[in-house]
Design a protein around this motif. Structure first.
Motif, PDB file in Angstrom:
ATOM      1  N   CYS A   1      26.987 -59.451 -38.923  1.00 20.41           N
ATOM      2  CA  CYS A   1      25.532 -59.504 -38.851  1.00 20.41           C
ATOM      3  C   CYS A   1      24.872 -58.316 -39.533  1.00 20.41           C
ATOM      4  O   CYS A   1      23.680 -58.326 -39.812  1.00 20.41           O
ATOM      5  N   GLN A   2      25.668 -57.244 -39.791  1.00 20.73           N
ATOM      6  CA  GLN A   2      25.101 -56.071 -40.439  1.00 20.73           C
ATOM      7  C   GLN A   2      24.938 -56.276 -41.942  1.00 20.73           C
ATOM      8  O   GLN A   2      24.296 -55.475 -42.608  1.00 20.73           O
ATOM      9  N   THR A   3      25.551 -57.320 -42.518  1.00 20.25           N
ATOM     10  CA  THR A   3      25.463 -57.540 -43.952  1.00 20.25           C
ATOM     11  C   THR A   3      24.027 -57.888 -44.313  1.00 20.25           C
ATOM     12  O   THR A   3      23.511 -58.925 -43.933  1.00 20.25           O
ATOM     13  N   ASN A   4      23.354 -56.985 -45.093  1.00 23.58           N
ATOM     14  CA  ASN A   4      21.949 -57.215 -45.405  1.00 23.58           C
ATOM     15  C   ASN A   4      21.749 -57.795 -46.791  1.00 23.58           C
ATOM     16  O   ASN A   4      20.655 -58.164 -47.154  1.00 23.58           O
TER      17      ASN A   4
ATOM     18  N   ALA B   1      34.825 -56.324 -46.152  1.00 25.48           N
ATOM     19  CA  ALA B   1      34.902 -54.867 -46.043  1.00 25.48           C
ATOM     20  C   ALA B   1      34.206 -54.200 -47.218  1.00 25.48           C
ATOM     21  O   ALA B   1      33.525 -53.173 -47.056  1.00 25.48           O
ATOM     22  N   ALA B   2      34.357 -54.764 -48.416  1.00 30.60           N
ATOM     23  CA  ALA B   2      33.699 -54.200 -49.589  1.00 30.60           C
ATOM     24  C   ALA B   2      32.183 -54.314 -49.482  1.00 30.60           C
ATOM     25  O   ALA B   2      31.447 -53.368 -49.803  1.00 30.60           O
ATOM     26  N   GLN B   3      31.705 -55.472 -49.017  1.00 30.37           N
ATOM     27  CA  GLN B   3      30.265 -55.643 -48.833  1.00 30.37           C
ATOM     28  C   GLN B   3      29.738 -54.695 -47.760  1.00 30.37           C
ATOM     29  O   GLN B   3      28.644 -54.139 -47.887  1.00 30.37           O
ATOM     30  N   THR B   4      30.527 -54.487 -46.719  1.00 25.33           N
ATOM     31  CA  THR B   4      30.124 -53.563 -45.661  1.00 25.33           C
ATOM     32  C   THR B   4      30.038 -52.142 -46.201  1.00 25.33           C
ATOM     33  O   THR B   4      29.107 -51.395 -45.869  1.00 25.33           O
ATOM     34  N   ALA B   5      31.001 -51.748 -47.029  1.00 27.10           N
ATOM     35  CA  ALA B   5      30.956 -50.422 -47.643  1.00 27.10           C
ATOM     36  C   ALA B   5      29.694 -50.258 -48.478  1.00 27.10           C
ATOM     37  O   ALA B   5      29.019 -49.224 -48.419  1.00 27.10           O
ATOM     38  N   TYR B   6      29.362 -51.291 -49.238  1.00 24.45           N
ATOM     39  CA  TYR B   6      28.123 -51.259 -50.031  1.00 24.45           C
ATOM     40  C   TYR B   6      26.909 -51.063 -49.124  1.00 24.45           C
ATOM     41  O   TYR B   6      26.039 -50.226 -49.384  1.00 24.45           O
ATOM     42  N   ASN B   7      26.838 -51.843 -48.055  1.00 27.87           N
ATOM     43  CA  ASN B   7      25.689 -51.761 -47.156  1.00 27.87           C
ATOM     44  C   ASN B   7      25.572 -50.402 -46.486  1.00 27.87           C
ATOM     45  O   ASN B   7      24.460 -49.915 -46.227  1.00 27.87           O
ATOM     46  N   LYS B   8      26.715 -49.786 -46.162  1.00 30.57           N
ATOM     47  CA  LYS B   8      26.692 -48.469 -45.529  1.00 30.57           C
ATOM     48  C   LYS B   8      26.206 -47.402 -46.496  1.00 30.57           C
ATOM     49  O   LYS B   8      25.470 -46.475 -46.115  1.00 30.57           O
ATOM     50  N   LEU B   9      26.640 -47.495 -47.756  1.00 30.62           N
ATOM     51  CA  LEU B   9      26.316 -46.466 -48.744  1.00 30.62           C
ATOM     52  C   LEU B   9      24.951 -46.677 -49.384  1.00 30.62           C
ATOM     53  O   LEU B   9      24.287 -45.711 -49.771  1.00 30.62           O
TER      54      LEU B   9
ATOM     55  N   PRO C   1      22.014 -48.703 -48.082  1.00 30.81           N
ATOM     56  CA  PRO C   1      21.212 -49.538 -47.172  1.00 30.81           C
ATOM     57  C   PRO C   1      19.809 -49.745 -47.730  1.00 30.81           C
ATOM     58  O   PRO C   1      19.432 -49.159 -48.747  1.00 30.81           O
ATOM     59  N   LYS C   2      19.051 -50.584 -47.079  1.00 30.21           N
ATOM     60  CA  LYS C   2      17.675 -50.812 -47.526  1.00 30.21           C
ATOM     61  C   LYS C   2      16.822 -49.572 -47.321  1.00 30.21           C
ATOM     62  O   LYS C   2      15.880 -49.309 -48.094  1.00 30.21           O
ATOM     63  N   ASN C   3      17.109 -48.826 -46.271  1.00 30.72           N
ATOM     64  CA  ASN C   3      16.354 -47.617 -45.977  1.00 30.72           C
ATOM     65  C   ASN C   3      17.311 -46.533 -45.499  1.00 30.72           C
ATOM     66  O   ASN C   3      18.316 -46.820 -44.853  1.00 30.72           O
ATOM     67  N   VAL C   4      16.974 -45.281 -45.812  1.00 31.96           N
ATOM     68  CA  VAL C   4      17.765 -44.139 -45.365  1.00 31.96           C
ATOM     69  C   VAL C   4      16.855 -43.196 -44.600  1.00 31.96           C
ATOM     70  O   VAL C   4      15.818 -42.756 -45.117  1.00 31.96           O
TER      71      VAL C   4
ATOM     72  N   SER D   1      17.402 -36.426 -42.476  1.00 36.23           N
ATOM     73  CA  SER D   1      17.441 -35.431 -41.405  1.00 36.23           C
ATOM     74  C   SER D   1      18.004 -34.142 -41.985  1.00 36.23           C
ATOM     75  O   SER D   1      18.272 -34.042 -43.189  1.00 36.23           O
ATOM     76  N   ARG D   2      18.200 -33.159 -41.121  1.00 43.01           N
ATOM     77  CA  ARG D   2      18.741 -31.874 -41.577  1.00 43.01           C
ATOM     78  C   ARG D   2      20.131 -32.030 -42.156  1.00 43.01           C
ATOM     79  O   ARG D   2      20.509 -31.346 -43.112  1.00 43.01           O
ATOM     80  N   HIS D   3      20.921 -32.962 -41.608  1.00 42.43           N
ATOM     81  CA  HIS D   3      22.294 -33.151 -42.075  1.00 42.43           C
ATOM     82  C   HIS D   3      22.418 -34.285 -43.091  1.00 42.43           C
ATOM     83  O   HIS D   3      23.431 -34.382 -43.778  1.00 42.43           O
ATOM     84  N   GLN D   4      21.398 -35.132 -43.178  1.00 42.89           N
ATOM     85  CA  GLN D   4      21.435 -36.243 -44.116  1.00 42.89           C
ATOM     86  C   GLN D   4      20.223 -36.155 -45.031  1.00 42.89           C
ATOM     87  O   GLN D   4      19.150 -36.655 -44.717  1.00 42.89           O
ATOM     88  N   THR D   5      20.398 -35.489 -46.170  1.00 46.56           N
ATOM     89  CA  THR D   5      19.288 -35.272 -47.103  1.00 46.56           C
ATOM     90  C   THR D   5      19.414 -36.117 -48.357  1.00 46.56           C
ATOM     91  O   THR D   5      18.547 -36.061 -49.226  1.00 46.56           O
ATOM     92  N   LEU D   6      20.490 -36.887 -48.466  1.00 47.54           N
ATOM     93  CA  LEU D   6      20.721 -37.715 -49.648  1.00 47.54           C
ATOM     94  C   LEU D   6      19.893 -38.990 -49.509  1.00 47.54           C
ATOM     95  O   LEU D   6      20.247 -39.906 -48.766  1.00 47.54           O
ATOM     96  N   SER D   7      18.782 -39.037 -50.223  1.00 50.43           N
ATOM     97  CA  SER D   7      17.847 -40.158 -50.090  1.00 50.43           C
ATOM     98  C   SER D   7      18.396 -41.414 -50.759  1.00 50.43           C
ATOM     99  O   SER D   7      19.388 -41.380 -51.497  1.00 50.43           O
ATOM    100  N   LEU D   8      17.720 -42.533 -50.520  1.00 56.27           N
ATOM    101  CA  LEU D   8      18.113 -43.769 -51.181  1.00 56.27           C
ATOM    102  C   LEU D   8      17.946 -43.636 -52.695  1.00 56.27           C
ATOM    103  O   LEU D   8      18.774 -44.144 -53.465  1.00 56.27           O
TER     104      LEU D   8
END
Length: 392
Positions: A29-32, A62-70, A72-75, A78-85
């Motif tokens: 269900c996470q596949t967007n 699994a490949a599609q899930t990796a794509y969705n994780k890396l 996503p539609k929105n990012v 935060s202080r530890h996650q500064t790599l924007s979409l």
């Protein structure tokens, strides 16, 4: 970021604009997006050959899930996650461009186009330049990446988690590009090489052997005493000894991409009833040798021998200064096909695929060899970039 050697490809970058089976955390269900990995290219393959791909549902999921994780539609930053979409997609486009796989370039360009550019400040421009240069160099010449370059990424504001995500996405797009090249070859389409494409330089690496090496991260690892239950579950899913591994504890900085990578590795390298395949282990060792990855070449060279592979095949791979062809047609064809896919995926076409078929491999065996090679175009870049290995 200092330029260690002239870039292998010049002149047309976008730069920036001003199996182990168990229940996993991966949820269908996470596949967007349903078609952002194969991009619909598999529809061009003759149906009997297309089934070789579609029957690998776990791998494709699994490949599609990796794509969705890396990507996503929105990012949420935060202080530890500064790599924007924007950072992610512009870097992915750089990697797609240096691989020369046009549908992949079109895909990432289309996703990038609607996004707002970073601000035009000096700091932002410096950061974008570092990201583009690093992505380009890692995609083309991973042996040139060193610890100082990781420090430079840190100096422009990337956290350890950012650097792990950044390296994962470069590796993933490298894998995706090579799989799309294989799909085009299965469809019988000729390679399309744009003017100005030059052959990447050979990896300048020596010291290949079957001796055991120990890998140690350059960056802070996740402290397992502070890890969440979800992180520990991902670690245990990834490998039986993952809790004791510096590599897995580092990649746990981004648990989602680690889990997807682990699932992909399982589906490619450890199919049910085929825990270790000599063909796939040879392809892993050969790709690692071509990419200059001492650690992976040694491990999978040993696995190849454990599965009954000929020691002479590994000896010929490890000769200096570069992989040598053996006198046998079979080994010669394997080396040529894997070398083309690894170094110049834009040139991998039906004739490169035919080398393996003419050597007597079935389409299934051929796909096993090429999937393993594509996977290690991802894994080698993680190993070579994020830490160092020494003889144990």
């Amino acid at each position: 970021m200092e330029q260690q050697r002239r870039a292998a490809l010049d002149g047309w970058y976008h730069e920036t604009q001003t199996s182990q089976q168990r229940h996993t955390l991966l949820d269908p269900c996470q596949t967007n997006e349903s078609d952002s990995f194969l991009l619909g290219l598999e529809q061009r393959i003759e149906p009997s050959l297309r089934r070789l791909l579609t029957q690998r549902n776990g791998l494709l999921f699994a490949a599609q899930t990796a794509y969705n994780k890396l990507f996503p539609k929105n990012v949420s930053l935060s202080r530890h996650q500064t790599l924007s979409l924007y950072d992610r997609l512009s870097s992915a486009l750089t990697v797609a461009q240096v691989t020369g796989i046009q549908p992949l370039c079109t895909h990432f360009a289309a996703r990038l186009a609607p996004l707002n550019c970073p601000d035009a400040s000096r700091e932002s421009n410096i950061r974008q330049t570092h990201l583009a240069q690093y992505a380009r160099l890692l995609a083309t010449q991973p042996t040139l990446i060193n610890r100082e370059m990781l420090k430079q990424l840190s100096d422009v504001g990337l956290s350890a988690q950012d650097i792990v995500v950044f390296t994962q996405l470069i590796g993933f797009v490298s894998f995706q590009a090579r799989l799309l090249a294989v799909i085009n070859a299965l469809a019988g389409r000729p390679a399309t090489v744009l003017p100005g494409f030059s052959h990447p330089e050979e990896a300048k690496q020596s010291g290949f052997s079957l001796q055991l090496r120990r890998w140690q991260s350059f960056l802070p690892e996740v402290d397992l005493t502070q890890a969440t239950r979800e992180q520990l579950d991902v670690l245990d899913f990834s490998a039986p000894d993952a809790r004791d591994s510096s590599f897995y504890r580092l990649l746990l900085q981004d648990a989602g991409s680690l889990e997807a990578l682990s699932a992909l590795t399982t589906h490619i390298m450890k199919q049910p009833g085929d825990e270790k395949s000599a063909l796939k282990e040879w392809a892993a060792a050969a790709t690692s040798r071509i990419n200059g990855c001492l650690y992976c070449a040694g491990i999978h060279g040993r696995y190849y021998l454990e599965t009954g592979g000929a020691s002479g095949h590994i000896d010929s791979l490890f000769l200096e200064p570069e992989p040598q062809h053996t006198p046998t047609v079979e080994q010669d064809s394997r080396v040529k096909a894997v070398k083309t896919l690894t170094q110049t995926p834009e040139k991998f076409d039906a004739s490169a695929l035919q080398l393996l078929l003419d050597a007597g491999y079935t389409h299934q065996q051929t796909l096993d060899i090429l999937l393993s090679s594509a996977l290690f175009s991802w894994l080698n870049r993680l190993i070579q970039t994020l830490g160092t290995s020494e003889l144990a």
